[in-house]
Each structure stands twice: as C-alpha cells, then as structure tokens.
Design a protein around this motif. Structure first.
Motif, PDB file in Angstrom:
ATOM      1  N   PRO A  39      45.599  62.773  52.935  1.00 33.58           N
ATOM      2  CA  PRO A  39      44.813  62.740  53.619  1.00 33.58           C
ATOM      3  C   PRO A  39      43.019  63.585  53.324  1.00 33.58           C
ATOM      4  O   PRO A  39      43.580  64.378  52.369  1.00 33.58           O
ATOM      5  N   VAL A  40      42.400  63.189  53.759  1.00 33.96           N
ATOM      6  CA  VAL A  40      40.809  64.056  53.807  1.00 33.96           C
ATOM      7  C   VAL A  40      41.460  65.649  54.171  1.00 33.96           C
ATOM      8  O   VAL A  40      41.151  65.222  55.347  1.00 33.96           O
ATOM      9  N   ARG A  41      40.622  66.400  53.232  1.00 30.58           N
ATOM     10  CA  ARG A  41      41.056  67.933  53.919  1.00 30.58           C
ATOM     11  C   ARG A  41      40.136  68.480  54.817  1.00 30.58           C
ATOM     12  O   ARG A  41      38.722  68.306  54.106  1.00 30.58           O
ATOM     13  N   LEU A  42      39.627  68.812  56.114  1.00 36.63           N
ATOM     14  CA  LEU A  42      38.609  69.143  56.796  1.00 36.63           C
ATOM     15  C   LEU A  42      38.554  70.867  56.974  1.00 36.63           C
ATOM     16  O   LEU A  42      39.719  70.755  58.071  1.00 36.63           O
ATOM     17  N   THR A  43      37.232  71.286  56.553  1.00 39.57           N
ATOM     18  CA  THR A  43      37.540  72.429  56.688  1.00 39.57           C
ATOM     19  C   THR A  43      35.976  73.027  57.592  1.00 39.57           C
ATOM     20  O   THR A  43      36.282  73.971  57.895  1.00 39.57           O
ATOM     21  N   ASP A  44      35.720  72.715  58.235  1.00 41.25           N
ATOM     22  CA  ASP A  44      34.758  73.352  59.466  1.00 41.25           C
ATOM     23  C   ASP A  44      34.135  72.285  60.669  1.00 41.25           C
ATOM     24  O   ASP A  44      34.471  70.817  59.701  1.00 41.25           O
TER      25      ASP A  44
ATOM     26  N   ILE B 244      43.011  66.089  57.878  1.00 42.04           N
ATOM     27  CA  ILE B 244      43.679  66.723  58.400  1.00 42.04           C
ATOM     28  C   ILE B 244      43.151  68.122  58.091  1.00 42.04           C
ATOM     29  O   ILE B 244      42.149  68.658  58.234  1.00 42.04           O
ATOM     30  N   SER B 245      43.429  69.106  59.083  1.00 42.25           N
ATOM     31  CA  SER B 245      43.137  70.457  59.030  1.00 42.25           C
ATOM     32  C   SER B 245      43.691  71.473  59.914  1.00 42.25           C
ATOM     33  O   SER B 245      44.989  71.061  60.844  1.00 42.25           O
ATOM     34  N   THR B 246      44.360  72.577  59.362  1.00 46.15           N
ATOM     35  CA  THR B 246      44.169  73.867  60.229  1.00 46.15           C
ATOM     36  C   THR B 246      43.275  74.521  60.130  1.00 46.15           C
ATOM     37  O   THR B 246      43.621  75.710  60.818  1.00 46.15           O
ATOM     38  N   ALA B 247      42.068  74.377  60.272  1.00 38.93           N
ATOM     39  CA  ALA B 247      41.330  75.515  60.929  1.00 38.93           C
ATOM     40  C   ALA B 247      40.683  75.693  61.768  1.00 38.93           C
ATOM     41  O   ALA B 247      41.268  74.860  62.514  1.00 38.93           O
ATOM     42  N   SER B 248      40.647  77.325  62.691  1.00 45.34           N
ATOM     43  CA  SER B 248      40.881  77.580  63.708  1.00 45.34           C
ATOM     44  C   SER B 248      39.706  76.806  64.702  1.00 45.34           C
ATOM     45  O   SER B 248      40.110  76.359  65.927  1.00 45.34           O
ATOM     46  N   GLU B 249      38.808  76.973  64.120  1.00 41.12           N
ATOM     47  CA  GLU B 249      37.526  76.119  65.333  1.00 41.12           C
ATOM     48  C   GLU B 249      37.200  74.754  64.937  1.00 41.12           C
ATOM     49  O   GLU B 249      36.948  74.407  65.884  1.00 41.12           O
TER      50      GLU B 249
ATOM     51  N   ASN C 225      39.896  71.032  71.144  1.00 44.93           N
ATOM     52  CA  ASN C 225      40.700  71.397  72.235  1.00 44.93           C
ATOM     53  C   ASN C 225      42.309  70.916  71.988  1.00 44.93           C
ATOM     54  O   ASN C 225      42.915  70.951  72.977  1.00 44.93           O
ATOM     55  N   ILE C 226      42.517  71.373  70.242  1.00 52.09           N
ATOM     56  CA  ILE C 226      43.469  70.977  69.612  1.00 52.09           C
ATOM     57  C   ILE C 226      44.823  72.411  70.661  1.00 52.09           C
ATOM     58  O   ILE C 226      44.225  73.812  69.429  1.00 52.09           O
TER      59      ILE C 226
END
Length: 273
Positions: free
Chosen positions: A40-45, A89-94, A100-101
């Motif tokens: 999956p594409v890594r989403l960073t922001d 896929i993302s782990t970025a807090s923002e 609203n995760i």
C-alpha cells in the motif's frame, strides 16, 4: 407495501439468482493496478491522504498506531487481490486525527456515494484473510459495479436507493464503447444513483433480466429501480450514449416513467369523429 420488506424481498431475489453459481476466485498478481507489488501507498501527511482519496474510485486505508500488529500483514496482502482498489497505510498522528481515528482502523472510501465504512479495533482484532477479503469485496462499489452474488449485498447496503442497470452482453462488439459512456454518465449522478452492469451473457443473470420483464431481443437495455417502493422502468437502447442515460435517469428522478406513457397510449380509447 412496507419499504423494508420490499427491500429485503428484492435483495433476496437478486441474491438467489446466484446461489447456484460455484464461485472460483483466482487471484493474479500484477504491478499495473492501483496497488503495486510494493504494498500500500504510505501516507505521511494530511494533504497526501486527501489527494490519494480524491484520486481513487475505491480506496482502502489502514490507519494503524503500530505496524507490528498481526492485521497489518493481512492488510498488505490485500493489495495483490484487488487490482481495481487503491490501498494506503498510515501511522501519522495528524492523519489519524484528521479522520477521527482513535484506534487501529481499516476504512473503505468510495466516491460513488461518498461513503466511508470502518473496521475498528474490536472488528479487526483477530480478523483473518477471508473476512477482510469479503469486507472489501462486498463494499467495493465503483462508478459502475458489475452485479454478482457478492456485490448485490453491497449495493443494497448503500444509502443510495435508486439503481440503474445496464443489461448487456460483455462479449458484444459494442461493449467497450458502451461501458465507457455508461461510466461517464455515472459520475453525473454521484450520490443519487448507483450504476450497475448486468452481463446478459452470464446464465445466472437471466433471472434478473426476466425480473424486469425484458427479453433477449430487447437487449441491450437500461433498467432503473428504486429499492424503497419497487418503482421501476426500462428502456431498450440500440447504443448507449451519455445524453440518453442522463435523460432516462432525470426522467425517473422527476417521476416520469416511460412505461406509464406507453401504457397510457395503449389505454386511450379511440374516438370517432
């Protein structure tokens, strides 16, 4: 007639049209689809996430706080199973805050009806390959969704109550051009009408065709249906055009039925002058 029983009965009818079909799913890996062999594409922001979702007909995003949990490897394996779905896929807090995760969540986004469906922490805890695959299969509604026993469930779970069916043989020489125009027309009715392809060349679809009281000689045809009151209308077409589809849909939404006009003409008594 009550709406809920009518909706259930019609869904049951469509579902039973496929009960006799033995489903064989052969998954082939390819790097040409929205998801590639790298995963999956890594989403960073947030801007990247918004752009990613805006460009995808159907997208599935894994919002994870920890990439070491078991569900992540299962999620990654979905990329090669669904070549017409975009995976991120993302782990970025923002990003998690923007959507609203609050816990590990897998979300399916679809443009056709602006829906977002979530599998949250309690849902994905202990989820396996089969369950995640079925979740995506059922809920992946595209601009034009091909009807089968699985997609029928997703179609009738949508809040969009009007469905337009193109009843046409995919093996016909006119199919490719027709489906492109049908898909283009679908984007004009986002959130109002779900566009569905019913392949008349599939034996199990004969019952769907007969439900709309159509014969093979009348195909290709458009059939429109509203789930809450079972109102429907049909139109045989020599060739599919965006304008023709748009006019047919606009007429139905405005309460103008072609079959009523036809019936009225037939019932008009002859007057001798």
């Amino acid at each position: 007639m009550e709406a809920a029983p009518s909706r259930c009965l019609f869904l049951l009818f469509l579902f039973t049209c496929w009960l006799s079909l033995e489903v064989v799913a052969e998954v082939q890996g390819s790097s040409d689809g929205p998801g590639d062999s790298q995963g999956p594409v890594r989403l960073t922001d947030v801007p990247a996430a918004v752009e990613f979702l805006a460009a995808a007909d159907v997208a599935v995003v894994g919002f994870f706080q920890d990439l070491e949990i078991p569900v992540v490897s299962i999620f990654r394996s979905m990329v090669q199973k669904f070549q017409d779905v975009s995976f991120g896929i993302s782990t970025a807090s923002e990003i998690l805050a923007h959507y609203n995760i609050t816990g590990n969540t897998i979300s399916l986004f679809r443009l056709v009806d602006n829906e977002r469906l979530n599998l949250e922490s309690e849902d994905i805890e202990g989820i396996d390959d089969t369950k995640l695959t079925r979740f995506i299969e059922i809920h992946s509604l595209h601009w034009v969704t091909e009807y089968n026993h699985v997609t029928a469930i997703g179609l009738f779970n949508s809040m969009v109550q009007v469905h337009l069916l193109l009843l046409m043989n995919k093996a016909s020489s006119e199919y490719e051009e027709s489906i492109q125009k049908f898909q283009k027309a679908a984007q004009l009715f986002q959130g109002k009408i779900l566009f569905v392809l019913v392949d008349s060349g599939v034996k199990e679809n004969k019952k769907v065709i007969s439900y709309f009281k159509l014969k093979e000689s009348q195909l290709p045809a458009l059939a429109i249906y509203r789930t809450v009151d079972e109102e429907r209308d049909t139109l045989s077409v020599e060739e599919v055009s965006v304008e023709q589809v748009q006019n047919f849909c606009d007429g139905f939404l405005a309460g103008k039925l072609l079959r009523e006009n036809h019936d009225a003409k037939e019932k008009t008594p002859k007057v001798e002058l």
